[in-house]
Design a protein around this motif. Structure first.
Motif, PDB file in Angstrom:
ATOM      1  N   THR A 160       0.832  -1.208   0.000  1.00 52.66           N
ATOM      2  CA  THR A 160       0.000   0.000   0.000  1.00 52.66           C
ATOM      3  C   THR A 160       0.866   1.256   0.000  1.00 52.66           C
ATOM      4  O   THR A 160       0.489   2.282  -0.580  1.00 52.66           O
ATOM      5  N   CYS A 161       2.043   1.175   0.646  1.00 51.81           N
ATOM      6  CA  CYS A 161       2.973   2.315   0.620  1.00 51.81           C
ATOM      7  C   CYS A 161       3.323   2.680  -0.820  1.00 51.81           C
ATOM      8  O   CYS A 161       3.447   3.861  -1.160  1.00 51.81           O
ATOM      9  N   PHE A 162       3.472   1.667  -1.668  1.00 58.93           N
ATOM     10  CA  PHE A 162       3.858   1.914  -3.051  1.00 58.93           C
ATOM     11  C   PHE A 162       2.650   2.278  -3.926  1.00 58.93           C
ATOM     12  O   PHE A 162       2.807   2.938  -4.952  1.00 58.93           O
ATOM     13  N   THR A 163       1.444   1.851  -3.504  1.00 56.96           N
ATOM     14  CA  THR A 163       0.270   2.323  -4.250  1.00 56.96           C
ATOM     15  C   THR A 163       0.083   3.823  -4.080  1.00 56.96           C
ATOM     16  O   THR A 163      -0.617   4.465  -4.871  1.00 56.96           O
ATOM     17  N   ALA A 164       0.723   4.400  -3.051  1.00 55.02           N
ATOM     18  CA  ALA A 164       0.599   5.843  -2.802  1.00 55.02           C
ATOM     19  C   ALA A 164       1.488   6.671  -3.712  1.00 55.02           C
ATOM     20  O   ALA A 164       1.391   7.909  -3.704  1.00 55.02           O
ATOM     21  N   LEU A 165       2.352   6.044  -4.515  1.00 53.63           N
ATOM     22  CA  LEU A 165       3.281   6.808  -5.353  1.00 53.63           C
ATOM     23  C   LEU A 165       2.586   7.794  -6.297  1.00 53.63           C
ATOM     24  O   LEU A 165       3.049   8.934  -6.442  1.00 53.63           O
ATOM     25  N   PRO A 166       1.479   7.416  -6.960  1.00 52.30           N
ATOM     26  CA  PRO A 166       0.796   8.425  -7.795  1.00 52.30           C
ATOM     27  C   PRO A 166       0.350   9.644  -6.998  1.00 52.30           C
ATOM     28  O   PRO A 166       0.419  10.775  -7.480  1.00 52.30           O
ATOM     29  N   MET A 167      -0.087   9.404  -5.751  1.00 55.85           N
ATOM     30  CA  MET A 167      -0.510  10.521  -4.906  1.00 55.85           C
ATOM     31  C   MET A 167       0.690  11.373  -4.504  1.00 55.85           C
ATOM     32  O   MET A 167       0.620  12.613  -4.476  1.00 55.85           O
ATOM     33  N   LEU A 168       1.803  10.725  -4.200  1.00 58.97           N
ATOM     34  CA  LEU A 168       3.016  11.469  -3.841  1.00 58.97           C
ATOM     35  C   LEU A 168       3.497  12.309  -5.021  1.00 58.97           C
ATOM     36  O   LEU A 168       4.021  13.411  -4.837  1.00 58.97           O
ATOM     37  N   LYS A 169       3.320  11.788  -6.231  1.00 56.61           N
ATOM     38  CA  LYS A 169       3.723  12.562  -7.408  1.00 56.61           C
ATOM     39  C   LYS A 169       2.866  13.813  -7.558  1.00 56.61           C
ATOM     40  O   LYS A 169       3.376  14.896  -7.885  1.00 56.61           O
ATOM     41  N   ILE A 170       1.561  13.672  -7.319  1.00 54.96           N
ATOM     42  CA  ILE A 170       0.671  14.834  -7.383  1.00 54.96           C
ATOM     43  C   ILE A 170       1.089  15.871  -6.340  1.00 54.96           C
ATOM     44  O   ILE A 170       1.122  17.073  -6.620  1.00 54.96           O
ATOM     45  N   ILE A 171       1.414  15.404  -5.143  1.00 59.44           N
ATOM     46  CA  ILE A 171       1.854  16.324  -4.080  1.00 59.44           C
ATOM     47  C   ILE A 171       3.113  17.052  -4.519  1.00 59.44           C
ATOM     48  O   ILE A 171       3.247  18.276  -4.355  1.00 59.44           O
ATOM     49  N   GLN A 172       4.048  16.326  -5.114  1.00 60.54           N
ATOM     50  CA  GLN A 172       5.294  16.939  -5.566  1.00 60.54           C
ATOM     51  C   GLN A 172       5.042  17.951  -6.671  1.00 60.54           C
ATOM     52  O   GLN A 172       5.576  19.068  -6.652  1.00 60.54           O
ATOM     53  N   LEU A 173       4.211  17.592  -7.647  1.00 53.71           N
ATOM     54  CA  LEU A 173       3.904  18.504  -8.748  1.00 53.71           C
ATOM     55  C   LEU A 173       3.124  19.728  -8.284  1.00 53.71           C
ATOM     56  O   LEU A 173       3.121  20.756  -8.957  1.00 53.71           O
TER      57      LEU A 173
ATOM     58  N   VAL B 105      -0.960  -5.357  -9.012  1.00 50.23           N
ATOM     59  CA  VAL B 105      -1.519  -5.003 -10.323  1.00 50.23           C
ATOM     60  C   VAL B 105      -1.694  -3.487 -10.437  1.00 50.23           C
ATOM     61  O   VAL B 105      -1.365  -2.874 -11.457  1.00 50.23           O
ATOM     62  N   PHE B 106      -2.184  -2.850  -9.373  1.00 44.82           N
ATOM     63  CA  PHE B 106      -2.369  -1.393  -9.346  1.00 44.82           C
ATOM     64  C   PHE B 106      -1.029  -0.680  -9.520  1.00 44.82           C
ATOM     65  O   PHE B 106      -0.907   0.257 -10.316  1.00 44.82           O
ATOM     66  N   ILE B 107      -0.020  -1.131  -8.780  1.00 43.51           N
ATOM     67  CA  ILE B 107       1.313  -0.508  -8.847  1.00 43.51           C
ATOM     68  C   ILE B 107       1.906  -0.657 -10.244  1.00 43.51           C
ATOM     69  O   ILE B 107       2.463   0.299 -10.809  1.00 43.51           O
ATOM     70  N   ALA B 108       1.779  -1.859 -10.817  1.00 41.04           N
ATOM     71  CA  ALA B 108       2.329  -2.104 -12.151  1.00 41.04           C
ATOM     72  C   ALA B 108       1.633  -1.250 -13.204  1.00 41.04           C
ATOM     73  O   ALA B 108       2.277  -0.678 -14.093  1.00 41.04           O
ATOM     74  N   SER B 109       0.311  -1.134 -13.084  1.00 33.54           N
ATOM     75  CA  SER B 109      -0.448  -0.323 -14.047  1.00 33.54           C
ATOM     76  C   SER B 109      -0.066   1.147 -13.950  1.00 33.54           C
ATOM     77  O   SER B 109       0.121   1.824 -14.967  1.00 33.54           O
ATOM     78  N   ALA B 110       0.068   1.632 -12.721  1.00 36.27           N
ATOM     79  CA  ALA B 110       0.456   3.037 -12.532  1.00 36.27           C
ATOM     80  C   ALA B 110       1.870   3.287 -13.042  1.00 36.27           C
ATOM     81  O   ALA B 110       2.159   4.331 -13.625  1.00 36.27           O
ATOM     82  N   GLY B 111       2.747   2.310 -12.835  1.00 39.30           N
ATOM     83  CA  GLY B 111       4.113   2.447 -13.326  1.00 39.30           C
ATOM     84  C   GLY B 111       4.174   2.493 -14.835  1.00 39.30           C
ATOM     85  O   GLY B 111       4.936   3.272 -15.415  1.00 39.30           O
ATOM     86  N   LYS B 112       3.343   1.692 -15.488  1.00 38.22           N
ATOM     87  CA  LYS B 112       3.326   1.674 -16.949  1.00 38.22           C
ATOM     88  C   LYS B 112       2.854   3.001 -17.520  1.00 38.22           C
ATOM     89  O   LYS B 112       3.322   3.448 -18.565  1.00 38.22           O
ATOM     90  N   SER B 113       1.925   3.649 -16.825  1.00 38.48           N
ATOM     91  CA  SER B 113       1.393   4.930 -17.306  1.00 38.48           C
ATOM     92  C   SER B 113       2.270   6.117 -16.930  1.00 38.48           C
ATOM     93  O   SER B 113       2.024   7.238 -17.370  1.00 38.48           O
ATOM     94  N   GLY B 114       3.295   5.870 -16.097  1.00 34.00           N
ATOM     95  CA  GLY B 114       4.166   6.967 -15.657  1.00 34.00           C
ATOM     96  C   GLY B 114       3.690   7.661 -14.408  1.00 34.00           C
ATOM     97  O   GLY B 114       4.309   8.621 -13.947  1.00 34.00           O
ATOM     98  N   ALA B 115       2.589   7.187 -13.825  1.00 33.01           N
ATOM     99  CA  ALA B 115       2.019   7.849 -12.650  1.00 33.01           C
ATOM    100  C   ALA B 115       2.882   7.674 -11.411  1.00 33.01           C
ATOM    101  O   ALA B 115       2.752   8.431 -10.457  1.00 33.01           O
ATOM    102  N   ASN B 116       3.757   6.676 -11.408  1.00 34.62           N
ATOM    103  CA  ASN B 116       4.616   6.440 -10.242  1.00 34.62           C
ATOM    104  C   ASN B 116       5.908   7.246 -10.277  1.00 34.62           C
ATOM    105  O   ASN B 116       6.748   7.092  -9.399  1.00 34.62           O
ATOM    106  N   GLY B 117       6.056   8.110 -11.293  1.00 35.73           N
ATOM    107  CA  GLY B 117       7.337   8.754 -11.541  1.00 35.73           C
ATOM    108  C   GLY B 117       7.680   9.900 -10.605  1.00 35.73           C
ATOM    109  O   GLY B 117       7.920  11.024 -11.051  1.00 35.73           O
ATOM    110  N   VAL B 118       7.721   9.637  -9.321  1.00 34.42           N
ATOM    111  CA  VAL B 118       8.146  10.655  -8.354  1.00 34.42           C
ATOM    112  C   VAL B 118       9.646  10.915  -8.528  1.00 34.42           C
ATOM    113  O   VAL B 118      10.429   9.983  -8.721  1.00 34.42           O
ATOM    114  N   LYS B 119      10.044  12.175  -8.493  1.00 35.56           N
ATOM    115  CA  LYS B 119      11.471  12.498  -8.472  1.00 35.56           C
ATOM    116  C   LYS B 119      11.932  12.418  -7.027  1.00 35.56           C
ATOM    117  O   LYS B 119      11.539  13.244  -6.201  1.00 35.56           O
ATOM    118  N   PHE B 120      12.758  11.429  -6.724  1.00 37.04           N
ATOM    119  CA  PHE B 120      13.112  11.174  -5.333  1.00 37.04           C
ATOM    120  C   PHE B 120      14.214  12.116  -4.861  1.00 37.04           C
ATOM    121  O   PHE B 120      15.369  11.734  -4.676  1.00 37.04           O
TER     122      PHE B 120
END
Length: 525
Positions: A18-31, A92-107
């Motif tokens: 679940t921590c990693f499913t939050a990556l799309p949300m963390l990206k929105i926060i960063q942007l 599956v959620f994490i993989a799908s988000a990664g494929k779309s680029g939604a997980n692309g947080v700049k760390f």
């Protein structure tokens, strides 16, 4: 007890995922610049699409887990595997988000700290689920609730880290101010709705033959990006050029308080960030914070070819103001082509013919603004012209991308605005072959967003043979294109850029294709 330990392990795995499913949300926060109001605005503009996806994961997981527990709850060990089903869905959620680029947080350092705090909070919720499982097998269903909580836990984690980040940032700001005072370079600030990075690189090239120059790299245009550049890279350079970005009122003033520029340039006033700055007047007010900050012996250069920018000349300031086209630098006879941009640059009354490898009519405008400052700092007209001729395009800004075969790819993926998109389509029109655009349209334009996306559709209809529209704004763009008589069969609506590329490859036969990637704002979810 062994069964309970197994349940704890499975719950821990589910919480970790679940921590990693939050990556799309963390990206929105960063942007959104780590600002809560920016996150809320993003949710609103995307019709809460990302929240709907988390809700879908939750509902699907609840149903799956309940069915499993109901069917197999009587089996001693198998019943605890219900939690594992949620983990499979999370993967599956994490993989799908990664494929779309939604997980692309700049760390960055801040993003890493945010991720850690988010993980601690999420794992804490996982502990509560594990504790509940001790009393009832059916409490395994609670693990599915972690998904719907994920975006809100991320926002809470951001709120928790903000006080520390402010204190931490203050430390870097003090260090940067001290170093600037010690080194004493000439500081030049550049802002504008668009063209900042190209202008920064162009001015650095013009001044580089006469001075040692340090410019903020890439799009380091935030307080921490500028401070990092100063603290890590500033040496004995005589000139420091700071690109200054702004999403909110006061952002440019904050940057000026850090670097104290003597010279300033405003490249354009447009509709970027109207969502946060309310209207174009708000954009102008925020950008002019640069002019208001310049000292008595300073100089502010305004792009006279952008009407709203030129209008800033009437505002009060302590410094001298110059408007390009009416002072030492002007241009005429712009011609766009596949090999670049040709124009005549007039410097102090002397005409110089320029062929720049960079694409777009805005190149001549930026050349004039940069030349004003370069002339002021003693650079000759010949050196200015030579610098423009040798400059390479800025990555992702009307950049020709090398490809195999007969396809031509123009990458204009770094943000987009109505003026810039029109300019990009003008460039596309100069090429031979079938013309294709892949774009998600405009965001952050507030109340004029639908209108601007519809107008983009009309402009696409005038130039493009095919359009591949990505994400939530595609409907507005399509309406504009169809209204302008573009063949609806040649307009495709896709969820992600990768899907758009795949659909393009499936539906357009190989041949002379010119493909414009316009705007690459991530389609999160």
């Amino acid at each position: 007890m062994e069964e309970y330990y197994l349940s704890v392990i499975l719950t821990a795995v589910a919480a970790a995922l679940t921590c990693f499913t939050a990556l799309p949300m963390l990206k929105i926060i960063q942007l959104s610049g780590y600002r809560a109001r920016g996150v809320v605005a993003w949710w609103k503009d995307s019709a809460c699409d990302v929240l709907v996806r988390y809700a879908a994961l939750t509902v699907f997981a609840f149903i799956t887990v309940i069915i499993y527990v109901g069917c197999f709850g009587s089996f001693a060990y198998a019943r605890y595997a219900a939690t594992a089903l949620y983990s499979v869905l999370a993967i599956v959620f994490i993989a799908s988000a990664g494929k779309s680029g939604a997980n692309g947080v700049k760390f960055t350092g801040r993003a890493v700290r945010l991720f850690i705090v988010n993980a601690v909070l999420t794992l804490g919720l996982g502990v509560l689920v594990a504790w509940a499982n001790y009393y009832s097998t059916y409490c395994q269903t609670l693990v599915a609730g972690l998904a719907i909580l994920a975006p809100f836990v991320a926002v809470a984690a951001n709120a928790v880290t903000c006080p520390f980040e402010k204190l931490n940032n203050l430390r870097y700001v003090k260090r940067a101010k001290k170093k600037l005072a010690e080194k004493g370079p000439i500081v030049i600030g550049i802002t504008g709705s668009f063209g900042k990075t190209t202008a920064k690189n162009m001015l650095a090239a013009m001044l580089g033959g006469k001075y040692g120059v340090l410019a903020t790299p890439g799009s380091y245009n935030t307080p921490m990006g500028i401070c990092k550049t100063i603290n890590d890279k500033l040496g004995d350079e005589e000139v420091f050029i700071a690109e200054m970005g702004a999403r909110y009122k006061g952002d440019i003033k904050e940057l000026c308080d850090i670097v104290s520029p003597k010279y300033g340039m405003i490249t354009a006033i447009g509709d970027m960030h109207i969502r946060t700055l309310k209207n174009r007047a708000g954009v102008a007010d925020t950008k002019y914070e640069l002019g208001a900050a310049l000292p008595n012996d300073g100089l502010l250069v305004l792009n006279g070819y952008n009407p709203d920018c030129a209008a800033l000349a009437s505002r009060d300031s302590r410094c001298e103001k110059r408007v390009t086209g009416n002072s030492r630098a002007a241009f005429r006879d712009v011609k766009l082509g596949a090999d670049g941009t040709r124009f005549v640059l007039a410097l102090d009354g002397n005409d110089v013919e320029i062929t720049a490898s960079m694409l777009g009519g805005h190149i001549a405008e930026l050349a004039c603004a940069c030349a004003e400052i370069a002339l002021e700092l003693g650079v000759s007209a010949q050196d200015i012209a030579a610098a423009i001729r040798t400059m390479q395009p800025v990555p992702h800004r009307l950049e020709l991308v090398p490809t195999e075969g007969s396809r031509v790819v123009i990458d204009d993926g770094y943000n987009s605005n109505p003026v810039g998109a029109k300019n990009a389509l003008d460039v596309l029109a100069c090429f031979e072959g079938k013309k294709v655009i892949i774009t998600p349209g405009f965001v952050e334009l507030g109340g004029i967003e639908k209108q601007c996306n519809a107008e983009l559709g009309r402009q696409i209809a005038d130039v493009c043979d095919y359009a591949f529209l990505v994400g939530a704004k595609s409907g507005d763009i399509k309406k504009g294109a169809v209204k302008a008589d573009m063949n609806e069969d040649r307009i495709y609506e896709c969820k992600t850029r990768d899907e758009a590329v795949a659909v393009m490859n499936e539906n357009i036969a190989d041949g002379d294709l010119v493909i414009l990637f316009e705007n690459d704002v991530p389609v999160v979810g």
